[in-house]
Write a protein that holds these residues in place. Sequence first.
Motif, PDB file in Angstrom:
ATOM      1  N   THR A  66      46.855  46.504  31.131  1.00 12.91           N
ATOM      2  CA  THR A  66      47.416  46.873  32.436  1.00 12.91           C
ATOM      3  C   THR A  66      47.265  45.719  33.420  1.00 12.91           C
ATOM      4  O   THR A  66      48.210  45.375  34.143  1.00 12.91           O
ATOM      5  CB  THR A  66      46.732  48.143  32.987  1.00 12.91           C
ATOM      6  N   ARG A  67      46.078  45.098  33.448  1.00  9.15           N
ATOM      7  CA  ARG A  67      45.860  43.965  34.349  1.00  9.15           C
ATOM      8  C   ARG A  67      46.797  42.809  33.997  1.00  9.15           C
ATOM      9  O   ARG A  67      47.324  42.129  34.895  1.00  9.15           O
ATOM     10  CB  ARG A  67      44.395  43.522  34.333  1.00  9.15           C
ATOM     11  N   LEU A  68      47.038  42.593  32.701  1.00 12.67           N
ATOM     12  CA  LEU A  68      47.988  41.555  32.286  1.00 12.67           C
ATOM     13  C   LEU A  68      49.379  41.868  32.821  1.00 12.67           C
ATOM     14  O   LEU A  68      50.049  41.000  33.391  1.00 12.67           O
ATOM     15  CB  LEU A  68      48.042  41.460  30.753  1.00 12.67           C
ATOM     16  N   ALA A  69      49.816  43.098  32.642  1.00 15.13           N
ATOM     17  CA  ALA A  69      51.158  43.504  33.073  1.00 15.13           C
ATOM     18  C   ALA A  69      51.319  43.403  34.592  1.00 15.13           C
ATOM     19  O   ALA A  69      52.405  43.095  35.087  1.00 15.13           O
ATOM     20  CB  ALA A  69      51.454  44.926  32.604  1.00 15.13           C
ATOM     21  N   GLU A  70      50.242  43.651  35.321  1.00 11.51           N
ATOM     22  CA  GLU A  70      50.292  43.639  36.790  1.00 11.51           C
ATOM     23  C   GLU A  70      49.977  42.278  37.399  1.00 11.51           C
ATOM     24  O   GLU A  70      49.992  42.130  38.618  1.00 11.51           O
ATOM     25  CB  GLU A  70      49.318  44.687  37.344  1.00 11.51           C
ATOM     26  N   GLY A  71      49.649  41.299  36.551  1.00 14.21           N
ATOM     27  CA  GLY A  71      49.327  39.967  37.055  1.00 14.21           C
ATOM     28  C   GLY A  71      47.934  39.839  37.632  1.00 14.21           C
ATOM     29  O   GLY A  71      47.643  38.899  38.363  1.00 14.21           O
ATOM     30  N   ARG A  72      47.049  40.770  37.305  1.00 15.54           N
ATOM     31  CA  ARG A  72      45.672  40.743  37.819  1.00 15.54           C
ATOM     32  C   ARG A  72      44.672  40.297  36.770  1.00 15.54           C
ATOM     33  O   ARG A  72      43.472  40.274  37.017  1.00 15.54           O
ATOM     34  CB  ARG A  72      45.257  42.136  38.320  1.00 15.54           C
ATOM     35  N   TYR A  73      45.145  39.949  35.573  1.00 16.79           N
ATOM     36  CA  TYR A  73      44.242  39.593  34.481  1.00 16.79           C
ATOM     37  C   TYR A  73      43.492  38.306  34.831  1.00 16.79           C
ATOM     38  O   TYR A  73      44.067  37.345  35.328  1.00 16.79           O
ATOM     39  CB  TYR A  73      45.022  39.390  33.183  1.00 16.79           C
ATOM     40  N   GLY A  74      42.183  38.315  34.576  1.00 19.88           N
ATOM     41  CA  GLY A  74      41.363  37.134  34.798  1.00 19.88           C
ATOM     42  C   GLY A  74      40.854  36.993  36.220  1.00 19.88           C
ATOM     43  O   GLY A  74      40.257  35.981  36.562  1.00 19.88           O
ATOM     44  N   VAL A  75      41.078  38.008  37.054  1.00 18.26           N
ATOM     45  CA  VAL A  75      40.580  37.998  38.426  1.00 18.26           C
ATOM     46  C   VAL A  75      39.454  39.024  38.507  1.00 18.26           C
ATOM     47  O   VAL A  75      39.630  40.185  38.151  1.00 18.26           O
ATOM     48  CB  VAL A  75      41.703  38.351  39.426  1.00 18.26           C
ATOM     49  N   CYS A  76      38.297  38.582  38.956  1.00 16.74           N
ATOM     50  CA  CYS A  76      37.127  39.458  39.042  1.00 16.74           C
ATOM     51  C   CYS A  76      37.397  40.615  39.996  1.00 16.74           C
ATOM     52  O   CYS A  76      37.866  40.404  41.116  1.00 16.74           O
ATOM     53  CB  CYS A  76      35.918  38.660  39.510  1.00 16.74           C
ATOM     54  N   GLU A  77      37.093  41.821  39.559  1.00 15.21           N
ATOM     55  CA  GLU A  77      37.269  43.000  40.400  1.00 15.21           C
ATOM     56  C   GLU A  77      36.167  43.131  41.443  1.00 15.21           C
ATOM     57  O   GLU A  77      36.277  43.952  42.349  1.00 15.21           O
ATOM     58  CB  GLU A  77      37.334  44.261  39.537  1.00 15.21           C
ATOM     59  N   GLY A  78      35.124  42.323  41.330  1.00 12.22           N
ATOM     60  CA  GLY A  78      34.036  42.373  42.305  1.00 12.22           C
ATOM     61  C   GLY A  78      34.235  41.417  43.460  1.00 12.22           C
ATOM     62  O   GLY A  78      34.142  41.798  44.620  1.00 12.22           O
ATOM     63  N   CYS A  79      34.560  40.153  43.146  1.00 13.05           N
ATOM     64  CA  CYS A  79      34.653  39.130  44.190  1.00 13.05           C
ATOM     65  C   CYS A  79      36.044  38.522  44.316  1.00 13.05           C
ATOM     66  O   CYS A  79      36.264  37.671  45.173  1.00 13.05           O
ATOM     67  CB  CYS A  79      33.628  38.033  43.928  1.00 13.05           C
ATOM     68  N   ALA A  80      36.971  38.927  43.456  1.00 14.50           N
ATOM     69  CA  ALA A  80      38.362  38.454  43.457  1.00 14.50           C
ATOM     70  C   ALA A  80      38.513  36.984  43.076  1.00 14.50           C
ATOM     71  O   ALA A  80      39.569  36.400  43.281  1.00 14.50           O
ATOM     72  CB  ALA A  80      39.039  38.750  44.784  1.00 14.50           C
TER      73      ALA A  80
END
Length: 106
Positions: A66-80
Amino acid sequence: MGTDVDVADDRWLRGVRAALTAQFEEQTARLTQLTADTGDPGEVDTQAALVAATRRSLEQITGALTRLAEGRYGVCEGCAAPMPRERLEVLPHARFCVPCQSRRGR
């Protein structure tokens, strides 16, 4: 320090997506087998633990896809912050960088 994930590295990301998709298919087949196998009644607890672990693995893989599809893959969910590629190569479903994961206690 490692190289952060470059979202422009399409070839690498396609490889990650392919590997995660293959893992998803394997885990789905495993879950199907585990839930269909009546097995030894004495091993009900063991089988329940295997089913739970497989479901958890599927949730992690689905989240990464899902993160890959949304372009959020590889970005920390804690500190961005972008996560090092090496972390994602070892743990492709990672949601947090190492410092943030350490603060979470797991």
